[in-house]
Design an enzyme around this catalytic site. Structure first.
Site, short mmCIF file in Angstrom:
data_model
loop_
_atom_site.label_atom_id
_atom_site.label_comp_id
_atom_site.label_asym_id
_atom_site.label_seq_id
_atom_site.Cartn_x
_atom_site.Cartn_y
_atom_site.Cartn_z
N GLU A 98 0.80 -1.22 0.00
CA GLU A 98 0.00 0.00 0.00
C GLU A 98 0.84 1.28 0.00
OE1 GLU A 98 -4.08 -1.60 2.12
OE2 GLU A 98 -2.39 -1.08 3.38
N GLY A 139 -12.96 -4.14 2.43
CA GLY A 139 -14.03 -5.00 1.93
C GLY A 139 -15.29 -4.16 1.77
N ILE A 180 -13.14 -9.70 7.40
CA ILE A 180 -14.55 -10.12 7.29
C ILE A 180 -14.73 -10.96 6.02
CG2 ILE A 180 -16.94 -9.32 7.17
CD1 ILE A 180 -15.53 -8.51 9.79
N MET A 236 -9.27 -2.69 8.75
CA MET A 236 -8.70 -3.07 10.03
C MET A 236 -7.84 -1.99 10.72
SD MET A 236 -7.81 -7.02 9.00
CE MET A 236 -7.41 -7.54 10.66
N GLU A 237 -7.84 -0.76 10.18
CA GLU A 237 -6.99 0.28 10.79
C GLU A 237 -7.67 1.65 10.95
OE1 GLU A 237 -5.91 -1.30 7.89
OE2 GLU A 237 -4.78 -2.86 8.95
N ASP A 269 -12.54 -6.56 -2.19
CA ASP A 269 -13.39 -7.75 -2.09
C ASP A 269 -14.74 -7.34 -1.51
OD1 ASP A 269 -11.29 -7.82 0.41
OD2 ASP A 269 -13.33 -8.19 1.05
#
Ligand code: ADE
Length: 232
Positions: free
Chosen positions: A12, A78, A154, A174-175, A198
């Site tokens: 990233e 996601g 997830i 997640m951040e 996704d």
């Protein structure tokens, strides 16, 4: 003005690192803080590592030791809302940590106990700049809304339905929510920009592998446009 840029994973931040004029590298908490210039803007680019604790530590170091004026977090997420697909971009206007649960005391899920806010709001000006940066790129659909964060990848249809219903979430990652909390506590403007890799469903890990490179390219492109604009 110094812009702090956080990506959770090497992939990233690597495109950005290859484009910037690197002036100094400092290692703290096992994270490499890369200071330098991009289009005349002073930036510090860092890979935080995955998850809320890594991201929070990283954000606080950027604020304390690198005096950043604002924080931009880019990466993948996601999709949790209908009509959002891999390659699309979600610009957060608000962040909630979906894995915080003190409902036993009557709190709403996501509420951090005894904090005076339920969600952490992104800076309006940075949101607008991110939206403008998206418009300059052909074939990218962008959405603005809530992103939810938790220490979980997830991959279940039930869970995405829940995240969408409970939090009105467009995307999950997640951040972002922990960076948002740190920025809020320090009064630093921030924005979270995520490209969808996704649909957080049963095939999420397969889709992730396939679409993450495209998603990362999209979010890096947006960031480059934004920085070009911020430096003017
Ligand atoms: N980042 C990218 N896809 C994700 C997912 N499905 N869950 C959490 N974080 C993600």
């Amino acid at each position: 003005m110094i812009i702090g840029i956080i990506g959770a994973m090497d992939e990233e931040v690597e495109i950005l690192l290859s484009k910037m004029k690197l002036e100094k590298v400092q290692v703290k908490a096992n994270m490499r803080f890369n200071s330098g210039k991009l289009y005349d803007s002073e930036i510090v680019v860092v890979r935080s590592g995955i998850g809320k604790v890594n991201a929070a530590i990283c954000a606080q170091i950027l604020i304390d030791d690198f005096n950043v004026d604002n924080i931009i977090n880019v990466g993948v997420a996601g999709g949790t809302a209908e009509d959002i697909y891999p390659g699309d971009v979600v610009i957060a206007n608000s962040l909630v940590q979906h894995d915080v649960d003190t409902s036993a005391f009557g709190d709403k899920i996501g509420q951090i106990p005894r904090m005076n806010t339920y969600d952490f709001k992104c800076d309006r000006d940075l949101i607008e700049r991110a939206q403008m940066a998206c418009k300059k790129i052909e074939n990218i659909k962008n959405f603005t809304g809530r992103i939810v964060t938790g220490d979980q990848f997830i991959c279940s249809t039930e869970k995405i339905k829940y995240l969408n219903r409970e939090f009105n979430a467009l995307a999950c990652e997640m951040e972002g929510g922990s960076i948002a909390q740190v920025a809020y506590l320090n009064n630093i403007p921030f924005v979270i920009i995520r490209s969808i890799s996704d649909n957080a469903n049963n095939g999420a890990s397969m889709d992730y592998k396939k679409f993450a490179p495209i998603a990362i390219r999209n979010s890096t492109e947006i960031l480059k446009n934004m920085i070009m604009n911020l430096s003017q």
